[in-house]
Scaffold this motif. Structure first.
Motif, short mmCIF file in Angstrom:
data_model
loop_
_atom_site.label_atom_id
_atom_site.label_comp_id
_atom_site.label_asym_id
_atom_site.label_seq_id
_atom_site.Cartn_x
_atom_site.Cartn_y
_atom_site.Cartn_z
N LYS A 220 0.88 -1.33 0.07
CA LYS A 220 -0.03 0.20 0.17
C LYS A 220 0.88 1.39 0.04
O LYS A 220 2.00 1.41 0.55
N CYS A 249 -2.96 4.28 2.40
CA CYS A 249 -4.15 4.11 1.73
C CYS A 249 -4.64 2.79 2.04
O CYS A 249 -4.08 1.84 2.38
N THR A 250 -6.18 2.59 1.93
CA THR A 250 -6.73 1.47 2.34
C THR A 250 -6.83 0.30 1.50
O THR A 250 -7.07 -0.85 1.45
N TYR A 264 -8.98 5.51 -3.53
CA TYR A 264 -8.27 4.81 -2.45
C TYR A 264 -7.19 4.16 -2.67
O TYR A 264 -6.62 3.82 -1.41
N THR A 268 -3.86 9.49 -0.16
CA THR A 268 -3.51 8.93 1.06
C THR A 268 -4.45 9.70 2.14
O THR A 268 -4.57 9.44 3.44
N GLN A 273 -9.96 8.62 2.73
CA GLN A 273 -9.80 7.20 2.93
C GLN A 273 -10.86 6.67 3.94
O GLN A 273 -11.31 5.54 3.96
N LYS A 274 -11.18 7.50 4.68
CA LYS A 274 -12.12 7.09 5.99
C LYS A 274 -13.62 6.71 5.45
O LYS A 274 -14.57 6.06 6.02
N GLY A 276 -13.67 4.57 2.79
CA GLY A 276 -13.47 3.39 2.05
C GLY A 276 -13.95 2.30 2.99
O GLY A 276 -13.97 2.11 4.27
N GLU A 278 -12.49 -0.36 3.65
CA GLU A 278 -11.60 -1.25 4.30
C GLU A 278 -10.69 -0.30 5.29
O GLU A 278 -9.97 -0.64 6.02
N TYR A 279 -11.38 0.81 5.55
CA TYR A 279 -10.85 1.69 6.58
C TYR A 279 -11.17 1.04 7.88
O TYR A 279 -12.07 0.70 8.46
N ASN A 280 -9.71 1.18 9.03
CA ASN A 280 -9.99 0.71 10.25
C ASN A 280 -9.93 1.87 11.11
O ASN A 280 -9.13 2.68 11.17
N GLY A 285 -5.69 3.65 9.90
CA GLY A 285 -4.65 3.67 8.81
C GLY A 285 -3.38 4.42 8.97
O GLY A 285 -2.68 5.03 8.01
#
Length: 436
Positions: A220, A249-250, A264, A268, A273-274, A276, A278-280, A285
């Motif tokens: 990533k 990036c996610t 995505y 960055t 990204q939030k 997406g 896949e965002y944690n 991230g």
């Protein structure tokens, strides 16, 4: 400068407050445009009292719009010796994308004209033409519409290249897109009803050669967000916050045409990204700069890692030097800039952009701790030892007040050291980094 406040009849005098007299009372009054807990809690911890914009204030953490109004020639507003504000009047010389490029290009040309060795170039017969050996830290960039013809000329030298387009006056990833064909840019121009004719006044954009070979971790792309505190531009005094972080990036990096429009993969910005899938939310991230250094020392070795971080401080110092001559270095001001830096897979850092109002929103618990420390450390540096704002102070904090900041450059201390050495005192040695 007179310490007596100027009588003003404009509404701004009421809007931005009567002038506080600082040492007449120990109560420090603060005002802020931002309802951020990392700010308010830091101010209140010091026993400061919050006031509104039309009251007396000593310390104003303002938005850039408020700062523009306060320093506007039309306002007639004059700040007292016991007032500080968190922006320089023309902070945008560094943070506006087109002005950043313009100032760095001018700085390099000035050094070149003076035959300064810092402006040394490579031989012109290498692919892509001659480049600056030491000051090549921004991607090839043009401002549109003014530089459209120059961009086309550069694009045609390497028609397979990818370019990234950014509106000059926006942030948080808004309006950014990638192109790999000239026809796409022309089509966008028609659809946006934007003519790239220099004589027509439209919103300006920067278009930069896209860093297609970024350093990847876990497949990533990421960039570095570093905080740089400037307390004066003439003489230049700047500090680097150790607790910066990487923003990932996610989605795994992919240079294929099908992923060219997938932000995505390429952007960055947390604000992008939030959203997406896949965002944690737990780690947001993000990775600390310390973890990045350990990772690189383990995979690439300590010597090249140290060289990378030395190159990063080099580019920060010279980006500040590039604007120091045009910046209005008002003693009432300081600035915390957010630097965004991309590292390519050869471990070369590239300055992407600089933010005048880096986000103080906390996306994770660690984020909140980091930003609380950032504000606390900034206050320790910009305030005199007694904690009362005073522009007459020489802005040289004691080392124990730096917290998580490291001194990048202090031209005043460097000049003092030179005077001592020139007077024959060879025993005196400074630990400050002089960046000559």
């Amino acid at each position: 400068m007179s310490t007596e406040p100027k009588r003003v009849s404009t509404n701004l005098a009421t809007m931005y407050g009567r002038l506080a007299t600082g040492h007449e009372r120990m109560k420090i009054c603060f005002c802020t445009d931002l309802d951020k807990s990392v700010l308010i809690s830091n101010f209140e911890k010091r026993g400061w009292v919050q006031v509104t914009a039309d009251d007396d204030w000593n310390f104003y953490w303002a938005g850039t719009g408020t700062c523009r109004n306060i320093f506007s020639v039309d306002s007639g507003y004059r700040m007292h010796d016991n007032q500080l504000i968190n922006h320089f009047p023309n902070h945008y010389e560094l943070s506006r994308k087109d002005l950043l490029v313009k100032n760095i290009k001018r700085y390099r040309k000035d050094l070149e004209r003076d035959s300064n060795p810092l402006a040394e170039k490579t031989e012109a017969n290498i692919p892509g033409g001659s480049k600056y050996l030491y000051l090549d830290f921004i991607p090839i960039t043009f401002v549109l519409p003014a530089d459209y013809n120059m961009f086309v000329e550069e694009y045609r030298k390497n028609p397979q290249s990818t370019w990234i387009m950014k509106p000059c006056g926006k942030s948080q990833g808004a309006g950014i897109f990638l192109i790999n064909k000239l026809s796409k840019l022309k089509r966008w121009s028609r659809e946006a009803k934007t003519s790239f004719h220099p004589q027509i006044g439209k919103e300006s954009y920067v278009i930069s050669r896209y860093i297609e070979n970024p350093l990847l971790i876990g497949g990533k792309k990421f960039d570095l967000r570093l905080y740089v505190l400037v307390t004066s531009f003439r003489p230049l005094k700047a500090y680097l916050f150790r607790l910066g972080f990487c923003r990932f990036c996610t989605v795994k990096y992919d240079t294929s045409v099908t992923e060219l429009d997938n932000m995505y993969v390429h952007l960055t910005n947390v604000s992008v990204q939030k959203h997406g899938g896949e965002y944690n939310n737990h780690h947001g991230g993000k990775w600390s700069v310390q973890n990045l250094r350990l990772y690189l020392e383990g995979t690439r070795g300590k010597e090249v890692t140290d060289k990378l971080f030395g190159s990063i401080t080099w580019l920060i110092v010279h980006s500040l030097k590039a604007v120091s001559s045009v910046m209005a270095s008002d003693r009432h001001c300081f600035e915390c800039y957010g630097y965004d830096i991309i590292i390519d897979n050869t471990l070369k850092p590239w300055l992407v952009e600089v933010n005048a109002s880096p986000s103080l929103t906390s996306t994770t618990a660690n984020d909140r701790i980091l930003k609380y420390k950032l504000i606390d450390n900034i206050l320790n540096i910009v305030l005199p030892p007694d904690g009362v704002p005073d522009v007459r102070w020489n802005k040289i904090p004691s080392p124990d007040m730096l917290g998580n900041f490291d001194l990048l450059i202090d031209e005043e201390i460097a000049a003092q050291d030179d005077n001592l050495q020139n007077s024959g005192n060879g025993k005196h040695r400074s630990n400050s980094n002089r960046w000559k």
